[in-house]
Design a protein around this motif. Structure first.
Motif, short mmCIF file in Angstrom:
data_model
loop_
_atom_site.label_atom_id
_atom_site.label_comp_id
_atom_site.label_asym_id
_atom_site.label_seq_id
_atom_site.Cartn_x
_atom_site.Cartn_y
_atom_site.Cartn_z
N ASP A 75 0.76 -1.04 -0.01
CA ASP A 75 -0.07 0.05 0.06
C ASP A 75 0.94 1.16 0.14
OD1 ASP A 75 -2.22 -1.72 0.17
OD2 ASP A 75 -2.84 -1.16 2.11
N GLN A 76 1.83 1.28 1.05
CA GLN A 76 2.46 2.50 1.07
C GLN A 76 3.73 2.92 0.15
OE1 GLN A 76 0.99 4.41 3.39
NE2 GLN A 76 -0.29 2.93 3.58
N PHE A 77 4.60 1.86 -0.39
CA PHE A 77 5.56 1.97 -1.08
C PHE A 77 5.12 1.54 -2.56
CE2 PHE A 77 7.24 1.48 2.90
CZ PHE A 77 8.33 2.29 2.93
N ILE A 78 4.79 0.33 -2.83
CA ILE A 78 4.61 -0.16 -4.21
C ILE A 78 3.16 0.76 -4.84
CG2 ILE A 78 4.33 -2.17 -5.61
CD1 ILE A 78 5.37 -3.79 -3.62
N CYS A 79 2.23 0.52 -4.34
CA CYS A 79 1.39 1.30 -5.09
C CYS A 79 1.40 2.83 -5.28
CB CYS A 79 -0.14 0.96 -4.31
SG CYS A 79 -1.53 1.82 -4.87
N ALA A 80 1.83 3.41 -4.15
CA ALA A 80 1.69 4.93 -4.29
C ALA A 80 3.08 5.60 -4.08
CB ALA A 80 0.87 5.27 -3.09
N GLY A 81 3.96 4.83 -4.28
CA GLY A 81 5.44 5.32 -4.18
C GLY A 81 6.06 6.30 -5.23
N GLN A 82 5.30 5.88 -6.43
CA GLN A 82 5.72 7.15 -7.66
C GLN A 82 5.06 8.40 -7.37
OE1 GLN A 82 5.47 5.71 -11.68
NE2 GLN A 82 6.07 7.84 -12.29
N ALA A 83 3.67 8.20 -6.99
CA ALA A 83 3.00 9.40 -6.87
C ALA A 83 3.47 10.29 -5.69
CB ALA A 83 1.56 9.04 -6.46
N LYS A 84 3.83 9.74 -4.47
CA LYS A 84 4.23 10.49 -3.40
C LYS A 84 5.74 11.05 -3.51
CE LYS A 84 3.45 6.96 -0.41
NZ LYS A 84 3.10 6.52 1.11
N TRP A 85 6.59 10.11 -4.15
CA TRP A 85 7.92 10.62 -4.20
C TRP A 85 8.69 10.78 -5.56
CZ3 TRP A 85 7.51 5.78 -0.65
CH2 TRP A 85 7.08 6.03 0.50
#
Length: 1026
Positions: A762-772
């Protein structure tokens, strides 16, 4: 434990051969050199009763004695008995025992003949020495229990069982426990080899022994190490903390430490002045963290480290970015501007979650050092395995097999370090061959509180660091209000890591001057603690006063240092007002030089053909079906498997395992590293892969044929992991961060095992590019399928992954610049596929590397299809010019007469083979078309539209083997509706809604299968539905 001796054993009289060997090591070997060790011989018998000790014979006896000390068996048995009895205090004339008659077995001598009762005074001497040795050991084991570690002086830890005490209460505690009393304080005792408090002295009065032990173990440093089962490591730690005068610093070192404390403290005070109502999770109360980290980095750089990867929670992150990583201050300050516009793609993240990558000169060592702070979410400790994976990858790519050039530092909070299970999982990776980073320095910012929970409610252990004991990591507790003690401990920690390449923990016992954040009121729940904190003098002030009193700096110099840094901050603040756009890519923690254009865009948007020429397919197939090492005996069952592979290659076909082999082998040949990790992946959960061969006759002799494809290939890593999902998936994610030119795969033993790694997903793979703005090409292999094996291990929960896909179900994608397909891939947050053929599996793996950008790839892999006779592919589907098929249309007789097709069934995965079998049995191959989704997300709108348009009279059905509230239906239905403009409904054929993924009853499973297959082919099934 054989080589780990207790202090008591080492303090016995000189009658034990082991002790004699230790002492003999101290004797000079050069002829005529003076002896550095003079053993104390307990000859209590008068010389007149032992006449042979007179005259020149005494020299001979002395040499015999030294020989006996080194090895009791090197002298005659009678001499052995004599020296034993003499040392034991035998009465006059009793030490000598005549040798037994010839032919008598020496081992038969009675104990009474070999040992003589000792005199009371000798017994007391021995007991006192043993007591002193026990006392020394007690300090080493439990000295930290009474050390002055808490800056607030309010520690809640209760050590009622502590058998050591201060000198002031000597008589009260020790008289009963050790048998010592006040009269013994001035007695001189010989020191054992397990302590270094003597320095150059071998004996000390008891009073001085206690004083030195107090200085070593009971001041501002507490050392936990006696649980380590390695004598060399224990001795190394003793020497670092016990030798007199070890904590001495030069004037320059003290000035540097003061300057670092100034920067750490004034940075937080500056932020508080400028943005008093903003959350920043400041470091107040643990300002010594900054010099602690810089000390570790300095010492590590001195020992040859070139790159340091850091992971940390939010507390103190901005300070670390500013004063350790050296992020430009204006870039930090502008983050507080609410008017700052976002320029990058994605949604971004709060400032205290962002990462950073920076290469600079280390001013202390004058060497280049690369520092990378990994971005992370609020989920505490989740970043730990990610940092370890990235560290391992960087070590791998630069050939650093011992961890001498690349290292990791992990920061923790006390509550999370004790409470989060991923900490334990990460520790257990520390010494595994394919996961070890050769030592990590862990720094715990021990606030002595969680959010609002104090330690008594937060953990069952004495210390928050007790988890580190499971891997024999030494733990150094230190009072964070003593910067010099912190600096010394951090130097030792860095040296430990460089020397032994093992984990080490530094526990900074501090406090949190504010609440959980700057807006929080801690007095609600910790009133007494925060009353004390309000009285607490700032550590910078205390340390500055100490150095001024010592004459190290003047007050004017100290004030100038403060003014200098305040000016730097003010100037940066002025420059920060010119920043109008927020560029998250300036905070990137893992740049990939040369992979993107200078402005961070892909060099192209199209993917070349993923096919291979026939010669290459045959070559890789030959390797896959052979044993490249001579005189290597494999299992008979494996011999049959390899023969089967050879036959498939001869027939130009591949099954699932061989298709995977073709993909991996070809990428390796092209220079791309492939790493496959997970539980039992070497053989494969379903015994289909067999990438590691085991010699049946030689223990631990293995062979990996994949590494014999080409002399110039990249290495292939396949490694069984520990029984962990959260930690191992995080590790592989970190490994994939380091380079885009590697195929990194994590395979779950069964698909539903990913649920214990949901935080990483949830926190790294799914949203990692969007957040960071951080791309990642990790691949998840999740075995999935309803096989009648019960609710566990059936479903990989595809609905969860599809729910988190960011594509809009109501928009049909079009593009005037690139193909809609390429744009979909570039815009998605991850790719979700469920391949039904080995060829498509082969193509999607190769596409993952050959496409010009990186996206996470989720593959629902089969179980029964691994050996299904129809689940095979021809070489023709893998030749140059072929690609991954996002959707495989109907290719049978129904496609030749589209107007006669009454129903088109869309499906995905294994159920396709159930449907084709049922269609054939019902004779409906002309009236029912079956198309299968291979790529679920991004949704193949264009291909679905083309397939539906082809059959204008056909009713659209979605069929799945999963329950209606699970699987793919809720994702697929609205997108098909958008595709056809909602001209007609999308019908459902599958299992009914259920709480569990599958039934546990085999008969019920087959009945469910029969029912939904009947419904799928019953052309009248939906007549009564609108």
């Amino acid at each position: 434990m054989n080589h780990f001796r207790t202090c008591a054993a080492r303090l016995r009289p000189l009658t034990a051969s082991k002790n004699a060997q230790n002492f003999s090591k101290q004797r000079p070997t050069a002829a005529g050199a003076p002896r550095t060790f003079q053993p104390i011989r307990c000859y209590t018998a008068p010389v007149t009763t032992e006449p042979f000790l007179n005259g020149t014979s005494s020299n001979y006896v002395e040499e015999m004695y030294y020989a006996w000390l080194e090895n009791p068996k090197s002298v005659h048995k009678s001499w052995d008995i004599f020296f034993r009895n003499a040392n034991a205090g035998a009465p006059p004339g009793a030490a000598y025992q005549s040798p037994p008659p010839l032919g008598v077995n020496f081992s038969g001598l009675s104990q009474a003949q070999a040992v003589v009762g000792a005199q009371p005074s000798v017994e007391k001497l021995v007991e006192d020495h043993l007591a002193v040795q026990s006392l020394i050991r007690a300090y080493q084991v439990r000295g930290q229990h009474i050390a002055n570690l808490d800056p607030l002086g309010i520690t809640c830890i209760d050590f009622d069982d502590t058998p050591v005490s201060k000198l002031a209460v000597f008589s009260e505690r020790w008289t009963g426990f050790y048998g010592l009393n006040e009269a013994d304080l001035d007695k001189v005792f010989r020191l054992p080899t397990t302590t270094f408090i003597g320095g150059t002295e071998s004996s000390l009065p008891l009073r001085e022994i206690i004083r030195r032990l107090e200085m070593a173990y009971c001041q501002h440093i507490g050392v936990e190490f006696m649980f380590i089962n390695d004598l060399e490591q224990c001795q190394w730690i003793r020497q670092k903390f016990e030798k007199p005068g070890v904590m001495q610093f030069t004037l320059e070192e003290k000035r540097t430490l003061l300057a670092r404390m100034v920067r750490s403290t004034r940075f937080e005070e500056f932020l508080q002045r400028k943005w008093s109502s903003e959350k920043r999770f400041g470091l107040e109360g643990c300002e010594s963290l900054i010099p602690a980290l810089k000390t570790i980095i300095d010492k590590s750089s001195e020992r040859g480290v070139e790159s340091v990867i850091l992971g940390m929670p939010h507390r103190g992150r901005l300070n670390v970015l500013a004063n350790v990583i050296r992020k430009e201050l204006e870039q930090i300050f502008c983050q507080f501007d609410p008017k700052l516009e976002a320029a990058d793609e994605g949604s971004g993240d709060v400032k205290y979650h962002l990462g950073m990558y920076h290469r600079r000169i280390n001013r202390v060592t004058d060497r280049n050092i690369t520092l990378s702070l990994v971005a992370n979410p609020s989920h505490l400790e989740a970043v730990d395995p990610v940092v370890q994976g990235k560290t391992k990858a960087e070590q791998f790519y630069c050939g650093d097999t011992e961890g001498n050039r690349v290292m990791s530092i992990l920061l923790h909070g006390d509550a999370a370090f004790a409470g989060q299970g991923v900490v334990y999982e990460t520790f257990h990776l520390s010494d595994l061959p394919s996961y070890s980073t050769h030592g990590t320095v862990h720094v715990v910012v021990n606030n002595q509180i969680g959010f609002t929970t104090d330690p008594r409610m937060a953990r069952s252990s004495h210390y928050p660091t007790d988890v580190a004991r499971v891997v024999n990591a030494p733990i150094f507790h230190v009072n964070a209000d003593d910067p010099e003690a912190v600096m010394y401990v951090c130097n030792v920690a860095a040296e430990w890591r460089a020397t032994f390449h093992k984990d080490v923990v530094v526990d900074l016992v501090c406090y949190r001057r504010n609440g959980h954040n700057e807006m929080d009121e801690p007095m609600f729940t910790q009133p007494l603690m925060y009353k004390q904190i309000k009285k607490q003098k700032h550590v910078l002030q205390k340390y500055a006063e100490k150095l001024i009193a010592e004459g190290v700096v003047t007050r004017l110099e100290y004030e100038e240092e403060i003014a200098k840094y305040d000016k730097i901050c003010e100037e940066a603040y002025t420059r920060s007002k010119d920043e109008k756009i927020l560029n998250i890519k300036h905070w990137l923690d893992s740049p990939w030089p040369g992979f993107f254009t200078l402005d961070g865009q892909p060099k192209s948007m199209s993917c070349p053909s993923t096919g291979l020429n026939e010669k290459e397919l045959h070559h890789i197939g030959k390797v896959a079906s052979s044993v490249p090492i001579e005189d290597f005996t494999i299992h008979g069952g494996l011999t049959r498997i390899l023969k089967g592979r050879a036959a498939m290659v001869e027939n130009r076909t591949v099954d699932w395992a061989l298709g995977e082999y073709m993909a991996f082998g070809s990428l390796l040949k092209e220079g791309m590293h492939v790493r496959l990790s997970g539980q039992d992946v070497e053989r494969g959960t379903f015994s289909h892969r067999h990438h590691v061969l085991h010699d049946q006759n030689v223990d631990k002799r293995t062979c990996i044929p994949m590494n014999y494809i080409d002399p110039n290939q990249a290495p292939y890593t396949v490694c069984n992991s520990s029984l962990s999902e959260y930690g191992v998936l995080g590790f592989e994610l970190g490994f994939a961060m380091a380079s885009p030119n590697a195929l990194v795969l994590w395979e779950a033993q069964f698909g539903d095992f990913h649920n214990t790694a949901q935080c990483i997903i949830d926190q790294f793979i799914c949203a990692g590019q969007a957040k960071w703005v951080r791309q990642n090409g990790i691949v998840l292999l999740l075995p999935h399928g309803m096989e009648g094996m019960g609710p566990e291990h059936s479903s990989a929960r595809p609905e969860r992954f599809l729910q988190m896909c960011k594509d809009d179900p109501d928009i049909f994608p079009v593009s005037s610049v690139w193909s809609a397909f390429d744009l979909q891939l570039y815009d998605c947050n991850w790719i979700v596929v469920n391949c039904s053929t080995p060829a498509n599996y082969f193509h999607v793996l190769r596409r993952q590397i050959l496409q010009p950008f990186r996206k996470p790839l989720i593959i629902f892999t089969p179980k029964s299809l691994l050996r299904h006779p129809e689940a095979k592919s021809s070489f023709d589907d893998m030749l140059p010019g072929t690609h991954f098929k996002r959707l495989i249309p109907e290719e049978g007789t129904a496609s030749q007469n589209p107007a006669g097709v009454k129903r088109i069934i869309f499906c995905t995965g294994k159920v396709y083979y159930d449907l084709t079998k049922e269609r054939k049995s019902k004779g409906m191959e002309d009236t029912v078309a079956i198309a299968r989704f291979e790529q679920l997300s991004p949704f193949p709108f264009d291909l679905v539209k083309a397939e539906i348009d082809k059959y204008p009279e056909a009713e659209v059905i979605w069929c799945q083997e999963e329950h209606k509230n699970q699987g793919y239906y809720d994702y697929i239905k609205p997108r098909i509706c958008t595709t056809i403009g909602r001209a007609h409904p999308v019908r459902y054929a599958g299992r009914e809604p259920a709480a569990a993924p599958a039934t546990g009853n085999k008969k019920a499973h087959l009945l469910e299968l029969e029912r939904f297959l009947d419904k799928a082919f019953n052309l009248d099934a939906f007549q009564d539905q609108p």
